[in-house]
Write an enzyme that holds these catalytic residues in place. Structure first.
Site, PDB file in Angstrom:
ATOM      1  N   HIS A 162       0.770  -1.243  -0.054  1.00 43.97           N
ATOM      2  CA  HIS A 162      -0.088   0.090  -0.089  1.00 43.97           C
ATOM      3  C   HIS A 162       0.969   1.156   0.202  1.00 43.97           C
ATOM      4  O   HIS A 162       0.298   2.341   0.739  1.00 43.97           O
ATOM      5  CB  HIS A 162      -1.001   0.132   1.291  1.00 43.97           C
ATOM      6  CG  HIS A 162      -1.834  -1.071   1.340  1.00 43.97           C
ATOM      7  ND1 HIS A 162      -2.887  -1.402   0.918  1.00 43.97           N
ATOM      8  CD2 HIS A 162      -1.483  -2.336   2.058  1.00 43.97           C
ATOM      9  CE1 HIS A 162      -3.519  -2.762   1.293  1.00 43.97           C
ATOM     10  NE2 HIS A 162      -2.621  -3.308   1.912  1.00 43.97           N
ATOM     11  N   SER A 283      13.620  21.693 -17.238  1.00 42.26           N
ATOM     12  CA  SER A 283      12.421  22.472 -17.376  1.00 42.26           C
ATOM     13  C   SER A 283      12.628  23.726 -17.859  1.00 42.26           C
ATOM     14  O   SER A 283      13.664  24.411 -17.990  1.00 42.26           O
ATOM     15  CB  SER A 283      11.841  22.697 -15.952  1.00 42.26           C
ATOM     16  OG  SER A 283      10.992  23.767 -15.873  1.00 42.26           O
ATOM     17  N   LYS A 289      15.097  22.085 -12.064  1.00 39.00           N
ATOM     18  CA  LYS A 289      14.395  20.794 -12.035  1.00 39.00           C
ATOM     19  C   LYS A 289      15.234  19.757 -13.080  1.00 39.00           C
ATOM     20  O   LYS A 289      16.197  20.126 -13.941  1.00 39.00           O
ATOM     21  CB  LYS A 289      13.105  20.899 -13.052  1.00 39.00           C
ATOM     22  CG  LYS A 289      12.047  21.583 -12.270  1.00 39.00           C
ATOM     23  CD  LYS A 289      11.592  20.962 -10.812  1.00 39.00           C
ATOM     24  CE  LYS A 289      10.926  19.609 -11.414  1.00 39.00           C
ATOM     25  NZ  LYS A 289       9.483  19.868 -11.580  1.00 39.00           N
ATOM     26  N   GLU A 296       8.691   8.413 -17.589  1.00 36.52           N
ATOM     27  CA  GLU A 296       7.099   8.727 -17.925  1.00 36.52           C
ATOM     28  C   GLU A 296       6.813   8.172 -19.400  1.00 36.52           C
ATOM     29  O   GLU A 296       5.446   7.714 -19.745  1.00 36.52           O
ATOM     30  CB  GLU A 296       7.029  10.348 -17.674  1.00 36.52           C
ATOM     31  CG  GLU A 296       7.204  10.720 -16.188  1.00 36.52           C
ATOM     32  CD  GLU A 296       7.531  12.060 -15.950  1.00 36.52           C
ATOM     33  OE1 GLU A 296       7.127  13.069 -16.812  1.00 36.52           O
ATOM     34  OE2 GLU A 296       7.842  12.346 -14.998  1.00 36.52           O
TER      35      GLU A 296
END
Ligand code: ARG
Length: 463
Positions: A162, A283, A289, A296
């Protein structure tokens, strides 16, 4: 005999008007199925060799056709072949060019054959070799994972259920879980081979042929194991496509899971793994960043893999058996799935080779969330002859106490522990050690360092 006019459709004697330009646009698959040229030429060569052996065509004609087909293959390889949209697909494009090269004798190539068996033959040969390419890429990925696993046998981290800290595990063990998945993926692809090894060639349009053909010969020559049993089923069947798409989807799902896992662990909240600059992006506005875009990408691409599987299932559900044009769409689906999967396997391999574990952070996180609570319950069962349920209750009380006093389990005093369970002695302290906890999980498949070492060795030898 009507002469074959190269600029006309093969069926122009029957279908007298030129098909609409709109149909030409949507009905043509040549832009996609030209990828099947090698398989198509191989299939045609073996087909005419068989026709000659069976005395259906002469030696001279067989040789002429094979000469023409070899020439076409060279032209395609050298980018000198002109593909025509109006000839619909790779089969007719090649046949038309064969007429140009060897003249009217090209008309014998399609004896006892139809595009319906031709296309399934090409596809099966193509999927067979693509399956091998996929499995080679999976092997490469497994090797890379084994390398990091080997470096991280004794790296302690929290195992999650979980996404909450559950029990202590080795990072190597976590990585080896993915090795198991990819090994199953390979097996799933290999399972598809049984159907792929049944030769469709020779069933012709749908009913077989009156020519005395030898399907066992083409089966052997084309690397299949046996001829298919039923001519109608053979031209209708795309189950082998579904098997391929399903195997690809499952593999893709595994890639997505590991990607998601690594995205979470690479997040600033977790900070358990680092990615080198080679596999992150920046970024456009936030100068600080470093984003895990490649991971992804993997996660996103699983969507197209599932989509392709569902497209094919949907195409098939509506059509009665035997050939329908609907089936032509299988190529786009198969090629897209294959290209995407190969890309994704290569990407994850690259990410794996640019990934490192943040051991300090892992150990720190493993120190939170009472990871050794189950070890304490097990200890009570083994040393103080309690049932597991009683030991579980006692341990829960001890965890409550630790939480109330804002302490870790190992920070509790023995006298505090004895208030809950008087039988406890100082000996219990060793149970709270994370390394001891991992070492103790010696059951087959468990996270003990010894188990992981053995598994890594086993797979290193195997792959
Ligand atoms: N290009 C076609 C396909 O991929 C080949 C089979 C055509 N057969 C036919 N009867 N139209 O499905």
């Amino acid at each position: 005999m009507t002469k074959n006019k190269n600029n006309q459709a093969i069926w122009n004697t029957r279908v007298k008007k030129k098909s609409s330009s709109l149909y030409k646009k949507v009905g043509s698959s040549i832009d996609l199925d030209k990828r099947l040229y090698k398989e198509d030429i191989m299939g045609s060569i073996v087909h005419v060799e068989m026709l000659f052996r069976q005395k259906i065509i002469s030696f001279k004609i067989k040789n002429k056709i094979i000469y023409g087909l070899n020439k076409i293959e060279k032209e395609i390889l050298k980018n000198k072949f002109e593909f025509h949209k109006e000839y619909e697909d790779i089969h007719i494009n090649i046949e038309k060019r064969l007429f140009e090269i060897i003249g009217e004798d090209a008309g014998y190539v399609h004896t006892a054959r139809s595009r319906n068996d031709q296309v399934v033959t090409d596809l099966k040969i193509w999927i067979k070799s693509s399956t091998k390419k996929i499995n080679n890429n999976i092997d490469k990925l497994i090797k890379s994972i084994l390398k990091i696993a080997e470096k991280n046998i004794e790296t302690i981290m929290p195992g999650f259920t979980h996404l909450k800290n559950a029990q202590a595990v080795s990072f190597g063990h976590y990585l080896m879980a993915y090795v198991e998945m990819f090994i199953r993926d390979k097996r799933r692809f290999e399972n598809g081979m049984t159907s792929l090894n049944e030769n469709p060639l020779g069933v012709s349009a749908l009913s077989g042929t009156s020519f005395n053909i030898d399907r066992n010969y083409t089966t052997k020559k084309l690397g299949f194991k046996k001829p298919t049993n039923n001519s109608i089923d053979t031209v209708s069947d795309r189950d082998f496509v579904l098997d391929f798409l399903y195997s690809s989807s499952v593999c893709s799902m595994h890639l997505s899971r590991i990607a998601e896992e690594l995205i979470i662990w690479n997040s600033d909240g977790f900070n358990l793994v680092s990615l080198s600059d080679k596999v992150v992006t920046g970024s456009s506005i936030m100068p600080q960043k470093k984003n895990p875009d490649l991971l992804e990408y993997l996660r996103g691409k699983t969507g197209s893999s599932y989509g392709n599987l569902f497209s094919m299932l949907t195409i098939l559900k509506g059509i009665p058996i035997s050939y329908f044009k609907d089936l032509q769409d299988d190529k786009q689906i198969i090629f897209n799935t294959f290209d995407t999967l190969i890309n994704c396997l290569k990407i994850l391999d690259e990410v794996m080779n640019n990934l490192s574990s943040n051991k300090k952070e892992m150990t720190k996180l493993a120190g939170m969330g009472y990871l050794t609570a189950t070890d304490l319950a097990d200890y009570l069962v083994k040393n103080h002859s309690m049932t597991f349920r009683n030991a579980y209750q006692k341990t829960a009380l001890i965890v409550n106490l630790a939480e109330k006093n804002k302490k870790k389990l190992e920070e509790l005093d023995i006298t505090e522990l004895q208030k809950i369970e008087p039988k406890l002695t100082k000996d219990v302290i060793k149970v709270f050690n994370l390394k001891n906890s991992i070492k103790s999980k010696k059951s087959y498949g468990g996270t003990s360092f010894d188990n992981i070492k053995k598994m890594i060795l086993k797979y290193k030898k195997q792959i």
